[in-house]
Design a protein around this motif. Structure first.
Motif, PDB file in Angstrom:
ATOM      1  N   GLN A  93       0.836  -1.202   0.000  1.00 45.82           N
ATOM      2  CA  GLN A  93       0.000   0.000   0.000  1.00 45.82           C
ATOM      3  C   GLN A  93       0.870   1.250   0.000  1.00 45.82           C
ATOM      4  O   GLN A  93       0.606   2.202  -0.725  1.00 45.82           O
ATOM      5  CB  GLN A  93      -0.938  -0.007   1.212  1.00 45.82           C
ATOM      6  N   ARG A  94       1.926   1.248   0.794  1.00 46.71           N
ATOM      7  CA  ARG A  94       2.829   2.400   0.853  1.00 46.71           C
ATOM      8  C   ARG A  94       3.517   2.611  -0.494  1.00 46.71           C
ATOM      9  O   ARG A  94       3.604   3.733  -0.983  1.00 46.71           O
ATOM     10  CB  ARG A  94       3.869   2.213   1.956  1.00 46.71           C
ATOM     11  N   LYS A  95       3.966   1.543  -1.127  1.00 46.47           N
ATOM     12  CA  LYS A  95       4.642   1.676  -2.416  1.00 46.47           C
ATOM     13  C   LYS A  95       3.715   2.223  -3.491  1.00 46.47           C
ATOM     14  O   LYS A  95       4.151   2.925  -4.390  1.00 46.47           O
ATOM     15  CB  LYS A  95       5.216   0.330  -2.855  1.00 46.47           C
ATOM     16  N   VAL A  96       2.450   1.888  -3.396  1.00 45.08           N
ATOM     17  CA  VAL A  96       1.484   2.327  -4.402  1.00 45.08           C
ATOM     18  C   VAL A  96       1.040   3.769  -4.171  1.00 45.08           C
ATOM     19  O   VAL A  96       0.704   4.470  -5.112  1.00 45.08           O
ATOM     20  CB  VAL A  96       0.263   1.377  -4.409  1.00 45.08           C
ATOM     21  N   THR A  97       1.048   4.230  -2.926  1.00 43.61           N
ATOM     22  CA  THR A  97       0.458   5.535  -2.620  1.00 43.61           C
ATOM     23  C   THR A  97       1.440   6.587  -2.124  1.00 43.61           C
ATOM     24  O   THR A  97       1.035   7.718  -1.885  1.00 43.61           O
ATOM     25  CB  THR A  97      -0.640   5.380  -1.544  1.00 43.61           C
ATOM     26  N   GLN A  98       2.710   6.258  -1.980  1.00 40.03           N
ATOM     27  CA  GLN A  98       3.651   7.203  -1.379  1.00 40.03           C
ATOM     28  C   GLN A  98       4.824   7.491  -2.305  1.00 40.03           C
ATOM     29  O   GLN A  98       5.368   6.585  -2.933  1.00 40.03           O
ATOM     30  CB  GLN A  98       4.167   6.622  -0.061  1.00 40.03           C
ATOM     31  N   ASP A  99       5.203   8.763  -2.374  1.00 35.70           N
ATOM     32  CA  ASP A  99       6.380   9.172  -3.134  1.00 35.70           C
ATOM     33  C   ASP A  99       7.622   8.755  -2.345  1.00 35.70           C
ATOM     34  O   ASP A  99       7.784   9.168  -1.195  1.00 35.70           O
ATOM     35  CB  ASP A  99       6.360  10.693  -3.334  1.00 35.70           C
ATOM     36  N   PRO A 100       8.501   7.947  -2.929  1.00 39.36           N
ATOM     37  CA  PRO A 100       9.644   7.449  -2.160  1.00 39.36           C
ATOM     38  C   PRO A 100      10.662   8.530  -1.795  1.00 39.36           C
ATOM     39  O   PRO A 100      11.334   8.426  -0.773  1.00 39.36           O
ATOM     40  CB  PRO A 100      10.270   6.396  -3.081  1.00 39.36           C
ATOM     41  N   ALA A 101      10.774   9.579  -2.599  1.00 42.96           N
ATOM     42  CA  ALA A 101      11.787  10.606  -2.326  1.00 42.96           C
ATOM     43  C   ALA A 101      11.402  11.508  -1.162  1.00 42.96           C
ATOM     44  O   ALA A 101      12.252  11.885  -0.360  1.00 42.96           O
ATOM     45  CB  ALA A 101      12.032  11.446  -3.578  1.00 42.96           C
ATOM     46  N   THR A 102      10.124  11.866  -1.053  1.00 44.61           N
ATOM     47  CA  THR A 102       9.705  12.835  -0.033  1.00 44.61           C
ATOM     48  C   THR A 102       8.916  12.211   1.107  1.00 44.61           C
ATOM     49  O   THR A 102       8.748  12.834   2.152  1.00 44.61           O
ATOM     50  CB  THR A 102       8.822  13.926  -0.661  1.00 44.61           C
ATOM     51  N   GLY A 103       8.393  11.013   0.888  1.00 43.85           N
ATOM     52  CA  GLY A 103       7.530  10.401   1.892  1.00 43.85           C
ATOM     53  C   GLY A 103       6.107  10.931   1.849  1.00 43.85           C
ATOM     54  O   GLY A 103       5.248  10.481   2.597  1.00 43.85           O
ATOM     55  N   LEU A 104       5.842  11.899   0.957  1.00 45.41           N
ATOM     56  CA  LEU A 104       4.490  12.443   0.816  1.00 45.41           C
ATOM     57  C   LEU A 104       3.625  11.478   0.008  1.00 45.41           C
ATOM     58  O   LEU A 104       4.143  10.653  -0.741  1.00 45.41           O
ATOM     59  CB  LEU A 104       4.534  13.783   0.075  1.00 45.41           C
ATOM     60  N   PRO A 105       2.314  11.621   0.132  1.00 54.02           N
ATOM     61  CA  PRO A 105       1.448  10.858  -0.771  1.00 54.02           C
ATOM     62  C   PRO A 105       1.800  11.193  -2.226  1.00 54.02           C
ATOM     63  O   PRO A 105       2.280  12.292  -2.516  1.00 54.02           O
ATOM     64  CB  PRO A 105       0.044  11.354  -0.418  1.00 54.02           C
ATOM     65  N   ASN A 106       1.540  10.242  -3.131  1.00 53.10           N
ATOM     66  CA  ASN A 106       1.884  10.456  -4.533  1.00 53.10           C
ATOM     67  C   ASN A 106       0.668  10.871  -5.358  1.00 53.10           C
ATOM     68  O   ASN A 106      -0.427  11.059  -4.834  1.00 53.10           O
ATOM     69  CB  ASN A 106       2.558   9.218  -5.122  1.00 53.10           C
ATOM     70  N   ARG A 107       0.873  11.000  -6.659  1.00 52.30           N
ATOM     71  CA  ARG A 107      -0.154  11.462  -7.591  1.00 52.30           C
ATOM     72  C   ARG A 107      -1.407  10.586  -7.550  1.00 52.30           C
ATOM     73  O   ARG A 107      -2.522  11.099  -7.502  1.00 52.30           O
ATOM     74  CB  ARG A 107       0.419  11.478  -9.006  1.00 52.30           C
ATOM     75  N   SER A 108      -1.254   9.265  -7.570  1.00 52.48           N
ATOM     76  CA  SER A 108      -2.441   8.404  -7.605  1.00 52.48           C
ATOM     77  C   SER A 108      -3.262   8.549  -6.327  1.00 52.48           C
ATOM     78  O   SER A 108      -4.492   8.594  -6.374  1.00 52.48           O
ATOM     79  CB  SER A 108      -2.065   6.945  -7.863  1.00 52.48           C
ATOM     80  N   TRP A 109      -2.597   8.646  -5.187  1.00 53.57           N
ATOM     81  CA  TRP A 109      -3.318   8.823  -3.925  1.00 53.57           C
ATOM     82  C   TRP A 109      -4.009  10.180  -3.909  1.00 53.57           C
ATOM     83  O   TRP A 109      -5.150  10.308  -3.472  1.00 53.57           O
ATOM     84  CB  TRP A 109      -2.353   8.686  -2.749  1.00 53.57           C
ATOM     85  N   PHE A 110      -3.314  11.219  -4.398  1.00 54.56           N
ATOM     86  CA  PHE A 110      -3.868  12.570  -4.452  1.00 54.56           C
ATOM     87  C   PHE A 110      -5.148  12.586  -5.286  1.00 54.56           C
ATOM     88  O   PHE A 110      -6.173  13.120  -4.870  1.00 54.56           O
ATOM     89  CB  PHE A 110      -2.828  13.525  -5.044  1.00 54.56           C
ATOM     90  N   TYR A 111      -5.088  11.990  -6.479  1.00 61.34           N
ATOM     91  CA  TYR A 111      -6.267  11.991  -7.353  1.00 61.34           C
ATOM     92  C   TYR A 111      -7.422  11.195  -6.756  1.00 61.34           C
ATOM     93  O   TYR A 111      -8.581  11.564  -6.923  1.00 61.34           O
ATOM     94  CB  TYR A 111      -5.918  11.476  -8.743  1.00 61.34           C
ATOM     95  N   GLU A 112      -7.116  10.118  -6.057  1.00 60.03           N
ATOM     96  CA  GLU A 112      -8.177   9.358  -5.396  1.00 60.03           C
ATOM     97  C   GLU A 112      -8.824  10.197  -4.295  1.00 60.03           C
ATOM     98  O   GLU A 112     -10.047  10.237  -4.167  1.00 60.03           O
ATOM     99  CB  GLU A 112      -7.634   8.048  -4.829  1.00 60.03           C
ATOM    100  N   GLN A 113      -8.017  10.893  -3.497  1.00 60.63           N
ATOM    101  CA  GLN A 113      -8.556  11.763  -2.450  1.00 60.63           C
ATOM    102  C   GLN A 113      -9.355  12.913  -3.052  1.00 60.63           C
ATOM    103  O   GLN A 113     -10.399  13.298  -2.525  1.00 60.63           O
ATOM    104  CB  GLN A 113      -7.424  12.312  -1.571  1.00 60.63           C
ATOM    105  N   LEU A 114      -8.876  13.453  -4.168  1.00 61.31           N
ATOM    106  CA  LEU A 114      -9.598  14.537  -4.842  1.00 61.31           C
ATOM    107  C   LEU A 114     -10.959  14.041  -5.326  1.00 61.31           C
ATOM    108  O   LEU A 114     -11.973  14.718  -5.148  1.00 61.31           O
ATOM    109  CB  LEU A 114      -8.770  15.084  -6.002  1.00 61.31           C
ATOM    110  N   ARG A 115     -10.990  12.844  -5.902  1.00 62.74           N
ATOM    111  CA  ARG A 115     -12.259  12.275  -6.366  1.00 62.74           C
ATOM    112  C   ARG A 115     -13.237  12.122  -5.205  1.00 62.74           C
ATOM    113  O   ARG A 115     -14.408  12.497  -5.300  1.00 62.74           O
ATOM    114  CB  ARG A 115     -12.032  10.916  -7.029  1.00 62.74           C
ATOM    115  N   VAL A 116     -12.756  11.612  -4.080  1.00 59.02           N
ATOM    116  CA  VAL A 116     -13.611  11.424  -2.906  1.00 59.02           C
ATOM    117  C   VAL A 116     -14.146  12.772  -2.416  1.00 59.02           C
ATOM    118  O   VAL A 116     -15.334  12.914  -2.126  1.00 59.02           O
ATOM    119  CB  VAL A 116     -12.839  10.695  -1.781  1.00 59.02           C
TER     120      VAL A 116
END
Length: 190
Positions: free
Chosen positions: A98-121
């Motif tokens: 889950q972390r690999k799919v949703t987290q940017d490895p360089a910054t530890g922040l959520p990544n683009r796919s997680w952001f777009y899912e949260q935006l949709r919600v």
């Protein structure tokens, strides 16, 4: 899955792909099962993990059809990648995946796919409540990885409780702003 006497069983035991150009005339397939799902031709490919076949990948068509000589090798390449992904997924815990799919490895922040899912919600929620959603995007031009990390830290420090900050790509960050009255947003900018 029935193994003995089935096409899938043959593929599992032989570890070789099989094709069926027409399920109505091929004795190896279960005609009734094919009719129920509306398929007439298929390629059955082994999911190989090392020397073991861990399952099969079926590519199905609704009409009878012959297979080009390139189709089965391309399908097998897809099956091999699928098997590798399944193997690696079984070796890692669900949280790690889950972390690999949703987290940017360089910054530890959520990544683009997680952001777009949260935006949709949040957009769906705003529509249901006749509310609003605020989105901010920032493009920065960091020269080095440590600069990107510092920008991420500063953006995170400025976000309010309920805001969603994510790294969208190399030099892009996005923020979904928590619900706030228009007046409070204007006042915070003064």
């Amino acid at each position: 899955m029935q193994i003995k006497g089935s096409s899938s069983g043959l593929v599992l035991t032989s570890r070789r792909a099989a094709t069926c150009t027409d399920s109505e005339v091929d004795e190896r397939v279960n005609r009734e099962a094919c009719r129920r799902v509306g398929l007439r031709s298929m390629a059955i490919l082994p999911l190989l993990i090392g020397e073991q076949a861990g399952g099969v990948l079926k590519l199905a068509w609704r009409d009878p059809r012959p297979f080009d000589e390139d189709e089965v090798p391309v399908g097998q390449a897809v099956a091999d990648m699928t098997a590798a992904l399944m193997f690696h997924a079984s070796q890692e815990g669900a949280q790690t995946l889950q972390r690999k799919v949703t987290q940017d490895p360089a910054t530890g922040l959520p990544n683009r796919s997680w952001f777009y899912e949260q935006l949709r919600v949040r957009v769906d929620d705003a529509i249901a409540r006749s509310g609003r959603v605020g989105v901010m995007a920032a493009r920065v031009r960091p020269q080095q990885r440590d600069v990107t990390m510092e920008i991420a830290r500063r953006l995170a420090r400025e976000c309010r409780e309920g805001d969603v900050l994510a790294r969208l790509g190399g030099d892009e960050f996005g923020v979904i702003l928590s619900v706030a009255a228009r007046r409070s947003i204007i006042q915070s900018q003064e």
